[in-house]
Design an enzyme around this catalytic site. Sequence first.
Site, mmCIF file in Angstrom:
data_model
loop_
_atom_site.group_PDB
_atom_site.id
_atom_site.type_symbol
_atom_site.label_atom_id
_atom_site.label_comp_id
_atom_site.label_asym_id
_atom_site.label_seq_id
_atom_site.Cartn_x
_atom_site.Cartn_y
_atom_site.Cartn_z
ATOM 1 N N ASP A 179 47.510 31.479 33.259
ATOM 2 C CA ASP A 179 47.761 31.392 34.740
ATOM 3 C C ASP A 179 48.535 30.079 34.980
ATOM 4 O O ASP A 179 48.246 29.470 35.630
ATOM 5 C CB ASP A 179 46.467 31.089 35.270
ATOM 6 C CG ASP A 179 45.355 32.528 35.177
ATOM 7 O OD1 ASP A 179 44.186 32.307 34.838
ATOM 8 O OD2 ASP A 179 45.962 33.682 35.176
ATOM 9 N N HIS B 222 46.450 35.826 40.729
ATOM 10 C CA HIS B 222 45.311 34.900 40.351
ATOM 11 C C HIS B 222 44.641 34.574 41.575
ATOM 12 O O HIS B 222 45.141 34.300 42.648
ATOM 13 C CB HIS B 222 45.716 33.599 39.646
ATOM 14 C CG HIS B 222 44.454 32.935 39.255
ATOM 15 N ND1 HIS B 222 43.728 33.302 38.096
ATOM 16 C CD2 HIS B 222 44.114 31.850 39.691
ATOM 17 C CE1 HIS B 222 42.944 32.527 37.731
ATOM 18 N NE2 HIS B 222 42.902 31.505 38.759
ATOM 19 N N GLY C 66 41.233 48.009 40.885
ATOM 20 C CA GLY C 66 42.689 48.636 41.123
ATOM 21 C C GLY C 66 43.188 48.251 42.439
ATOM 22 O O GLY C 66 44.010 49.213 43.044
ATOM 23 N N ASN D 229 44.640 45.832 44.011
ATOM 24 C CA ASN D 229 45.773 45.675 44.171
ATOM 25 C C ASN D 229 47.079 46.677 43.789
ATOM 26 O O ASN D 229 47.906 46.828 44.644
ATOM 27 C CB ASN D 229 46.132 44.272 43.241
ATOM 28 C CG ASN D 229 45.571 43.203 43.713
ATOM 29 O OD1 ASN D 229 46.050 42.500 44.585
ATOM 30 N ND2 ASN D 229 44.589 42.662 43.349
HETATM 31 C C1 GRF Z 1 41.457 40.513 42.106
HETATM 32 O O1 GRF Z 1 40.631 39.287 42.684
HETATM 33 C C2 GRF Z 1 42.396 40.231 40.956
HETATM 34 O O2 GRF Z 1 43.131 38.935 41.613
HETATM 35 C C3 GRF Z 1 41.622 39.708 39.873
HETATM 36 O O3 GRF Z 1 40.883 40.663 39.648
HETATM 37 C C4 GRF Z 1 40.180 41.198 41.083
HETATM 38 C C5 GRF Z 1 40.304 42.603 41.248
HETATM 39 O O4 GRF Z 1 41.518 43.228 41.082
HETATM 40 N N1 GRF Z 1 42.588 39.362 38.472
HETATM 41 P P1 GRF Z 1 41.867 44.703 41.254
HETATM 42 O O5 GRF Z 1 40.925 45.042 42.686
HETATM 43 O O6 GRF Z 1 41.510 45.380 39.812
HETATM 44 O O7 GRF Z 1 43.282 44.743 41.769
#
Ligand code: GRF
Length: 220
Positions: free
Chosen positions: A147, A111, A14, A16
């Site tokens: 994607d 992505h 999480g 992002n």
């Molecule tokens: C990130 O690199 C995202 O692009 C990929 O999973 C990784 C972890 O994402 N799909 P997050 O830390 O859970 O947001």
Amino acid sequence: MKKINLGVLVSGSGSNLQAIIDNIESGKLDAIIRVVISNVSGVRALERAKNHNIPAVVIDHENFSIREKFDREAVAILKSHSVDLVIMAGFMKILTPVFLRAFPGKIINIHPALLPSFQGLHVQQKAFDYGVKFSGCTVHFADEGVDTGPIIIQAVVPVYGDDTAGILQQRILKEEHRIYSQAIQFYAEGRLEIDGRKVHIKDSGIMETPRMYNPPLEKF
Ligand code: GRF
């Protein structure tokens, strides 16, 4: 500025999600996260939502053997929270047409590679192993493919000789956190126009550094 209602789909750490929360709370991002949905219980993304009093739901995909059933459940929750834009943030499931039809042109994904290169999983490692000199990340609209949807914004990061795949993954992740909020803000401002495979961003600027070389040129 009218705030856009977000539904965020997560599966793991999480980071992002956290970046989007931080940018909302700092006032930079004109959005409200109405609900977080995870397909896996006990993940850090759910704690992050809880820490910020954001409603979070687990739809354990183990309980929904048929993918369409999972999607119908997720769509119902998102609709009940009046979500305008669905954010896939580290979400590891492929959406079925049931989901895509419910939110046409309203689902975006991040992505960690420069699409269309390196689609699928573990792409930071794949790019590293391939020996690329630049990698990066992409925010795109979701479509039926994996994607493959129209690209909104990309960031490029160099790969250095003494890198490891892990160092590269962290360098890309920092840029993911920036471009994702930027893409959501463009959407919130109504500045994205999908034209077939292309996404036009109204009144966007021009890149200052149009040329990048890795390694740097010496005499040419
Ligand atoms: C990130 O690199 C995202 O692009 C990929 O999973 C990784 C972890 O994402 N799909 P997050 O830390 O859970 O947001």
